[in-house]
Design an enzyme around this catalytic site. Structure first.
Site, PDB file in Angstrom:
ATOM      1  N   CYS A  42     -41.507  73.961  24.821  1.00 21.12           N
ATOM      2  CA  CYS A  42     -40.516  73.549  23.832  1.00 21.12           C
ATOM      3  C   CYS A  42     -40.982  74.001  22.442  1.00 21.12           C
ATOM      4  O   CYS A  42     -42.181  74.076  22.170  1.00 21.12           O
ATOM      5  CB  CYS A  42     -40.334  72.029  23.853  1.00 21.12           C
ATOM      6  SG  CYS A  42     -39.024  71.463  22.719  1.00 21.12           S
ATOM      7  N   ASP A  44     -40.869  72.339  19.878  1.00 23.91           N
ATOM      8  CA  ASP A  44     -41.384  71.166  19.169  1.00 23.91           C
ATOM      9  C   ASP A  44     -42.786  71.432  18.603  1.00 23.91           C
ATOM     10  O   ASP A  44     -43.683  71.852  19.330  1.00 23.91           O
ATOM     11  CB  ASP A  44     -41.417  69.976  20.146  1.00 23.91           C
ATOM     12  CG  ASP A  44     -41.624  68.665  19.417  1.00 23.91           C
ATOM     13  OD1 ASP A  44     -42.667  68.507  18.745  1.00 23.91           O
ATOM     14  OD2 ASP A  44     -40.753  67.782  19.515  1.00 23.91           O
ATOM     15  N   ARG A  46     -45.108  69.623  17.878  1.00 24.21           N
ATOM     16  CA  ARG A  46     -46.210  68.768  18.348  1.00 24.21           C
ATOM     17  C   ARG A  46     -46.795  69.208  19.677  1.00 24.21           C
ATOM     18  O   ARG A  46     -47.660  68.536  20.232  1.00 24.21           O
ATOM     19  CB  ARG A  46     -45.717  67.313  18.455  1.00 24.21           C
ATOM     20  CG  ARG A  46     -45.287  66.726  17.114  1.00 24.21           C
ATOM     21  CD  ARG A  46     -44.457  65.484  17.292  1.00 24.21           C
ATOM     22  NE  ARG A  46     -43.172  65.773  17.945  1.00 24.21           N
ATOM     23  CZ  ARG A  46     -42.255  64.843  18.220  1.00 24.21           C
ATOM     24  NH1 ARG A  46     -42.490  63.582  17.926  1.00 24.21           N
ATOM     25  NH2 ARG A  46     -41.121  65.188  18.796  1.00 24.21           N
ATOM     26  N   HIS A  98     -41.902  68.024  27.411  1.00 28.90           N
ATOM     27  CA  HIS A  98     -42.635  66.899  26.827  1.00 28.90           C
ATOM     28  C   HIS A  98     -41.734  65.676  26.761  1.00 28.90           C
ATOM     29  O   HIS A  98     -40.522  65.809  26.534  1.00 28.90           O
ATOM     30  CB  HIS A  98     -43.172  67.258  25.429  1.00 28.90           C
ATOM     31  CG  HIS A  98     -42.103  67.510  24.421  1.00 28.90           C
ATOM     32  ND1 HIS A  98     -41.720  66.563  23.493  1.00 28.90           N
ATOM     33  CD2 HIS A  98     -41.311  68.589  24.196  1.00 28.90           C
ATOM     34  CE1 HIS A  98     -40.745  67.063  22.746  1.00 28.90           C
ATOM     35  NE2 HIS A  98     -40.472  68.280  23.158  1.00 28.90           N
ATOM     36  N   CYS A 101     -38.339  64.492  24.354  1.00 31.32           N
ATOM     37  CA  CYS A 101     -37.834  65.781  23.853  1.00 31.32           C
ATOM     38  C   CYS A 101     -36.458  65.622  23.178  1.00 31.32           C
ATOM     39  O   CYS A 101     -35.510  65.121  23.788  1.00 31.32           O
ATOM     40  CB  CYS A 101     -37.729  66.780  25.003  1.00 31.32           C
ATOM     41  SG  CYS A 101     -37.180  68.420  24.478  1.00 31.32           S
TER      42      CYS A 101
HETATM   43 CO    CO Z   1     -38.669  69.245  22.919  1.00 33.50          CO
END
Ligand code: CO
Length: 210
Positions: A42, A44, A46, A98, A101
């Site tokens: 992803c 993302d 993090r 994750h 999400c």
């Molecule tokens: Co995500």
């Protein structure tokens, strides 16, 4: 100092430190890359692939998008996949989702997100396949997290449906496909599913003239 200037400064310090440790570090890396892994994760911020797996530059070939999707009309993903499988000869492909999400949450909601709707539609299609199981989960966070796992599983299946993976399975007995989910709250990667070369998939997706 402006925020982006800090990045450039940190980069200088990092490059300096690497050369201190190993004077040949960049010369070696610049010549060749031989990663054993393709990571589909992803976007993302993090979930940085190298950092959470303790790997170095050169060890993982990376593709990231919203909700770690394997969309069979996505030329970006397909180009990365073909290059990784046919030229870099990766042994493992990891689809990593994750918990919590945002892309998956958006797909389970009903907000009009403009252009993002087009992408999220692919995740809604996964939801529809597993709707019965998901509706039985009462707690919302738990339902989203189960959907994250099911989505990873579905994207691993999508990899196996490509002629790129089927061809490599047939002639080179690789790559091994893995579905993992990362916990934002504990930093732990949880294996969800895996497919080894030759795993049976729905017949309709099989090519017999590879
Ligand atoms: Co995500």
């Amino acid at each position: 100092m402006r925020s982006f200037e800090k990045l450039l400064l940190e980069n200088k310090a990092w490059a300096h430190e690497k050369v201190e440790e190993d004077p040949d570090y960049f010369n070696r890396l610049a010549k060749i890359q031989t990663p054993e892994f393709l990571w589909i994760g992803c976007s993302d911020s993090r979930v940085p692939a190298n950092e959470i797996t303790g790997t170095q530059p050169g060890e993982i070939f990376v593709q990231r998008n919203i909700a770690n999707m394997v969309v069979h009309t996505d030329f970006n993903l397909l180009s990365v996949l073909e290059y990784a499988v046919e030229h870099l000869h990766v042994k493992h492909i990891i689809v990593c989702g994750h918990y919590g999400c945002g892309g998956v949450k958006a797909a389970m909601g009903h907000h009009n997100l403009g252009i993002i709707n087009k992408w999220v539609r692919n995740i809604k299609d996964v939801y529809r396949i597993h709707e019965q199981e998901l509706l039985e989960i009462e707690e919302e966070e738990e339902r989203v997290n189960r959907m994250v796992e099911l989505n990873v599983q579905e994207q691993v299946l999508n990899l196996a449906k490509t002629s790129i993976v089927q061809k490599a399975w047939k002639y080179d007995q690789r790559p091994h496909l893995h579905g993992w989910v990362y916990g934002l709250n504990n930093g732990i990667l949880k294996p969800i599913c895996d497919m080894h070369p030759g795993t049976h998939i729905d017949h309709i997706y099989e090519y017999d003239d590879l």
